[in-house]
Write an enzyme that holds these catalytic residues in place. Structure first.
Site, mmCIF file in Angstrom:
data_model
loop_
_atom_site.group_PDB
_atom_site.id
_atom_site.type_symbol
_atom_site.label_atom_id
_atom_site.label_comp_id
_atom_site.label_asym_id
_atom_site.label_seq_id
_atom_site.Cartn_x
_atom_site.Cartn_y
_atom_site.Cartn_z
ATOM 1 C CB ALA A 84 -0.946 0.006 1.196
ATOM 2 C CB CYS A 136 3.520 2.559 -12.289
ATOM 3 S SG CYS A 136 4.970 2.448 -11.255
HETATM 4 C C1 LIG Z 1 4.058 0.464 -6.357
HETATM 5 S S1 LIG Z 1 4.273 0.778 -4.699
HETATM 6 C C2 LIG Z 1 2.612 0.891 -4.156
HETATM 7 C C3 LIG Z 1 2.027 2.254 -4.382
HETATM 8 C C4 LIG Z 1 0.728 2.439 -3.651
HETATM 9 N N1 LIG Z 1 -0.254 1.473 -4.054
HETATM 10 C C5 LIG Z 1 0.166 3.833 -3.840
HETATM 11 O O1 LIG Z 1 -0.720 4.011 -4.696
HETATM 12 O O2 LIG Z 1 0.602 4.743 -3.142
HETATM 13 C C6 LIG Z 1 4.771 -0.777 -4.109
HETATM 14 C C7 LIG Z 1 4.930 -0.855 -2.615
HETATM 15 O O3 LIG Z 1 5.190 -2.210 -2.310
HETATM 16 C C8 LIG Z 1 6.020 -2.253 -1.191
HETATM 17 N N2 LIG Z 1 6.573 -3.619 -1.097
HETATM 18 C C9 LIG Z 1 7.687 -4.115 -1.657
HETATM 19 N N3 LIG Z 1 7.834 -5.403 -1.325
HETATM 20 C C10 LIG Z 1 6.779 -5.741 -0.546
HETATM 21 C C11 LIG Z 1 6.391 -6.907 0.118
HETATM 22 N N4 LIG Z 1 7.109 -8.033 0.024
HETATM 23 N N5 LIG Z 1 5.265 -6.883 0.845
HETATM 24 C C12 LIG Z 1 4.516 -5.757 0.943
HETATM 25 N N6 LIG Z 1 4.863 -4.605 0.348
HETATM 26 C C13 LIG Z 1 5.981 -4.594 -0.401
HETATM 27 C C14 LIG Z 1 7.005 -1.151 -1.451
HETATM 28 O O4 LIG Z 1 7.650 -0.759 -0.272
HETATM 29 C C15 LIG Z 1 6.099 -0.079 -2.040
HETATM 30 O O5 LIG Z 1 5.666 0.764 -1.039
#
Ligand SMILES: C[S@@+](CC[C@H](N)C(=O)[O-])C[C@H]1O[C@@H](n2cnc3c(N)ncnc32)[C@H](O)[C@@H]1O
Length: 593
Positions: free
Chosen positions: A400, A523
Site C-alpha cells: 500500500a 506502473c
Molecule cells: C508500487 S508501490 C505501491 C504504491 C501504492 N499502491 C500507492 O498508490 O501509493 C509498491 C509498494 O510495495 C512495497 N513492497 C515491496 N515489497 C513488498 C512486500 N514483500 N510486501 C509488501 N509490500 C511490499 C514497497 O515498499 C512499495 O511501497
C-alpha cells in the site's frame, strides 16, 4: 528573475509545463532497488564517442572563448578566465585547482580549495538562485542517489525561491535529468574528450547549460554566461572557461541539427532504430527495447515508440483526485482555479494547467483530495467496480505504501460499508499510508499493517473480497515523474522484481475468497512485469489447486471512462503518449475455486 529567461516565464521547449509534481504522484514503484538503485551515472551506455573527430575539435577550439583565444579547451582556460572576471586561475594565482576540463589537479599542486565542502544549502550564492538550485539538485541526485522530486521542493522552500523562478528551477533540474542521455551525446561531440574525463560537477553544469540552450529556449548569451558564472563560483575559473568553450559550441547549432548528428553517431548504418531513438530521445537502450516490446506485446504499434519516448520527456500535468464521499469533484475544480479542468478519464480527477501548488488547496491539506495520476485513479476505481457475487465487505491493499490508492479505496469502501486493510512491508511507508487514509470515513480502514505481502495469502487464506496488488516494479511507466530513474534502473532490477511480483500475486490469489477479485497493477508496461507475471503466477496458482479466470478489464474501465481507447484484450495497458496517464497496467483476476 533574470529577464533573459523570457518565454513568459514558462520554460518552453521540451517541458514547458514546469510545475512541481506533488509527492503523491511520485511515490510509486517501490520494492527492491528503489532506495538502492545503482546509477549508471554519466556513462549512459557508452554514447561518449570521444568527439575529437567531429564536433569535438570544432567545439573546443573553434569558438575562441571569451577573449577570442583559439586552441583546445585545455589551453584557453587560463587566459579566458582572466579575461572574464579578473580572477586569474592557475596554481599560485588565486587557488585554481582544476584544469580547464574540470579535472582536479594532483593534490601536490593544489592550493587551498576554492570549491567549498559546505552543504549546498550553506554555500555562498551570488549566481542566479534558480540555476544554483538546479545545479545543487543534480549534484545531490548524483552524490547521494537522491530522488530529484524529493530534493527540489524543500530546497526551493528553504531558499525562498518561488513563482516563476521556482518553475524555471524545476524545469531546469527535471528537464536536464530526463534529457541527460541526449545532452551527453551532444556534449561528447563538443568536449574533445570522453565525458568520463570531465569532472562530474562540471559535466552537470554542462548538461544544465545544454538544456537551457536546446530545451528551454533561453537566449544563448544568457544560457552560456549564467552557466559559466555558476561554474566559476561553484567549481573554479579554469573549468568555467572550459564550460564557456563547450557551451558556445553547443549553441552554434539548433536542436534539430544536433539530433540528426547524435542519431547518426548512434546508428551509423541507419538500421538500428532503437539505438537512434535511445540517443535522440534520451533513454537507455535496454529501456527503449523493453518499451518497444511492451508496445507490441500489449497490442499497439511499434511505430508509436518515438511518441512514447517523447511523452516520457514531458513534464506531466498535475492530477488531483477528489476522494468519493469526502470531496466533491466540482468543488475541487472550483478551488483549483480557473485553469483547472476535469480529468480526461476518471470521474474523480481534476487536472491542473500550470505548476500551481496543490498542497495549498484546503481539500488536499485535509486529505479529502490528493495528488494522484489519473491512471492510478482508474485502476483503483476499476478494482472497486469489478463484478463480484456475494459478500463485498473486506478489501485488502497488499502493497500500500505510500498510500495514494489506499486512500481512494478507503473512501470507496466507506461509501459502501466495506473495510480496508492496508499492508506495507516498509515501516516508514506504512506511516505514510496511515497519513494518507487519515481522512477516510469512520470504520472504513480496519488496519494499516507492516508486513511482507508474500505471507498474507497463507496467513489469511480467502480472507478478502477484493485485493489490490499494486506491485513493486521498475516504474518504467512513470519515467516522466521520476526524472532520474531511467538512468538508475538496471536490467538486474527487473530480474529481482519479477520474482517478487510473481510471489506477491500468488499470495494475493490465496488471500482472496473464491468469487473474489484481485487487481494486479504495475506502473510499468514491461511484459515481464505485466502479462508474463500474470501468466506465471496463475499457472503456479493452478498447480497449487486454485482456479483463476481473467476478467475483461477494458470493459470495467469503459464503465468508468467510456472514451478510453484500449485494444481488445483481457487486460488493460495505459500509456502516456496515448492516454496522458502513467503507463499503468491492470489485470483483473477472479478466483473461481
Ligand atoms: C508500487 S508501490 C505501491 C504504491 C501504492 N499502491 C500507492 O498508490 O501509493 C509498491 C509498494 O510495495 C512495497 N513492497 C515491496 N515489497 C513488498 C512486500 N514483500 N510486501 C509488501 N509490500 C511490499 C514497497 O515498499 C512499495 O511501497
Amino acid at each position: 528573475m533574470s529577464a533573459e529567461r523570457g518565454q513568459g516565464g514558462r520554460p518552453g521547449g521540451q517541458g514547458g509545463r514546469s510545475g512541481g509534481q506533488g509527492g503523491g504522484q511520485g511515490g510509486r514503484s517501490g520494492g527492491p532497488g528503489q532506495s538502492g538503485g545503482q546509477r549508471s551515472g554519466s556513462g549512459q551506455g557508452g554514447r561518449q564517442h570521444g568527439g575529437s573527430g567531429q564536433g569535438g575539435a570544432r567545439g573546443a577550439s573553434g569558438q575562441g572563448g571569451q577573449g577570442g583565444q583559439r586552441g583546445g579547451s585545455g589551453q584557453g582556460g587560463q587566459r579566458g578566465a582572466s579575461g572574464q572576471d579578473g580572477r586569474r586561475g592557475g596554481p599560485g594565482q588565486g587557488g585554481e585547482h582544476r584544469d580547464a576540463a574540470g579535472r582536479q589537479r594532483p593534490a601536490s599542486r593544489q592550493g587551498p580549495r576554492e570549491r567549498t565542502a559546505a552543504a549546498p544549502s550553506a554555500r555562498r550564492r551570488s549566481s542566479d538562485p534558480a540555476r544554483t538550485a538546479a545545479f545543487d539538485v543534480l549534484r545531490t541526485v548524483a552524490d547521494s542517489d537522491a530522488y530529484a522530486n524529493l530534493v527540489l521542493p524543500p530546497l526551493l522552500r528553504e531558499r525562498g525561491i518561488r513563482g516563476r523562478d521556482a518553475g524555471f528551477a524545476t524545469e531546469l533540474a527535471y528537464g536536464t535529468l530526463r534529457l541527460q542521455g541526449r545532452y551527453d551525446a551532444i556534449l561528447s561531440q563538443c568536449t574533445g574528450r570522453p565525458l568520463e574525463q570531465v569532472d562530474p560537477p562540471v559535466l552537470d553544469a554542462l548538461r544544465l547549460g545544454a538544456h537551457q540552450l536546446l530545451g528551454m529556449r533561453v537566449p544563448p548569451h544568457a544560457a552560456v554566461s549564467e552557466t559559466v558564472g555558476l561554474v566559476r563560483e561553484q567549481v573554479g575559473a579554469g573549468p568555467a572557461q572550459f564550460v564557456n568553450a563547450v557551451l558556445r559550441a553547443v549553441s552554434r547549432e539548433p536542436l534539430e541539427v544536433w539530433l540528426d548528428r547524435i542519431g547518426d553517431a548512434a546508428d551509423p548504418g541507419g538500421s538500428d532504430a532503437v539505438a537512434r531513438l535511445s540517443a535522440v530521445d534520451s533513454h537507455p537502450a535496454w529501456v527503449t527495447r523493453a518499451l518497444r516490446e511492451a508496445l507490441v506485446g500489449h497490442g499497439r504499434d511499434a511505430a508509436e515508440l518515438g511518441d512514447l519516448l517523447a511523452a516520457d520527456n514531458e513534464a506531466p500535468r498535475v492530477s488531483l483526485v477528489a476522494r468519493p464521499g469526502l470531496a466533491d469533484r466540482d468543488d475541487l475544480l472550483a478551488a483549483a482555479g480557473p485553469d483547472a479542468t476535469p480529468g480526461r478519464w476518471a470521474p474523480t480527477a481534476v487536472t491542473l494547467a500550470g505548476g500551481g501548488d496543490p498542497a495549498g488547496l484546503p481539500a488536499v491539506r485535509a486529505g479529502t483530495a490528493g495528488v494522484q495520476d489519473e491512471g492510478s485513479q482508474l485502476v483503483a476505481l476499476a478494482l472497486a467496480d469489478a463484478p463480484l457475487d456475494g459478500s463485498d465487505a473486506r478489501w485488502l491493499d497488499l502493497c500500500a505504501g505510500p498510500g495514494g490508492k489506499a486512500a481512494l479505496l478507503a473512501a470507496l469502501a466507506g461509501e459502501r460499508g466495506a473495510r480496508l486493510v492496508a499492508n506495507e512491508v516498509q515501516p516508514h511507508r506504512a506511516r505514510l499510508v496511515r497519513q494518507a487514509v487519515a481522512a477516510a470515513p469512520e470504520g472504513a480502514v480496519e488496519d494499516v499493517r507492516v508486513g511482507d505481502g508474500r505471507e498474507v495469502g497463507d496467513a489469511e487464506p480467502g480472507g478478502y473480497d477484493r485485493v489490490l496488488l499494486d506491485a513493486p516494479c521498475t516504474g518504467l511507466g512513470a519515467l516522466r515523474r521520476r526524472p532520474e530513474s531511467r538512468w538508475r534502473r538496471t536490467p538486474s532490477d527487473l530480474a529481482q522484481l519479477t520474482a517478487l511480483q510473481r510471489d506477491l500475486l500468488g499470495s494475493a490469489l490465496r488471500a482472496v475468497r473464491v468469487g473474489g477479485v484481485v487487481a494486479y497493477v504495475t506502473c510499468s508496461p514491461v511484459l515481464a512485469e505485466t502479462r508474463l507475471a500474470v501468466v506465471d503466477a496463475t499457472r503456479a496458482a493452478r498447480k497449487a489447486g486454485l482456479e483463476v479466470e481473467v476478467l475483461d478489464a477494458p470493459s470495467v474501465l469503459h464503465g468508468i471512462a467510456p472514451g478510453l481507447d484500449l485494444p481488445e484484450r483481457e487486460d488493460a495497458q495505459l500509456w502516456p503518449h496515448a492516454h496522458g496517464t502513467d503507463a499503468m497496467h491492470l489485470t483483473l483476476l477472479r478466483r473461481t475455486a
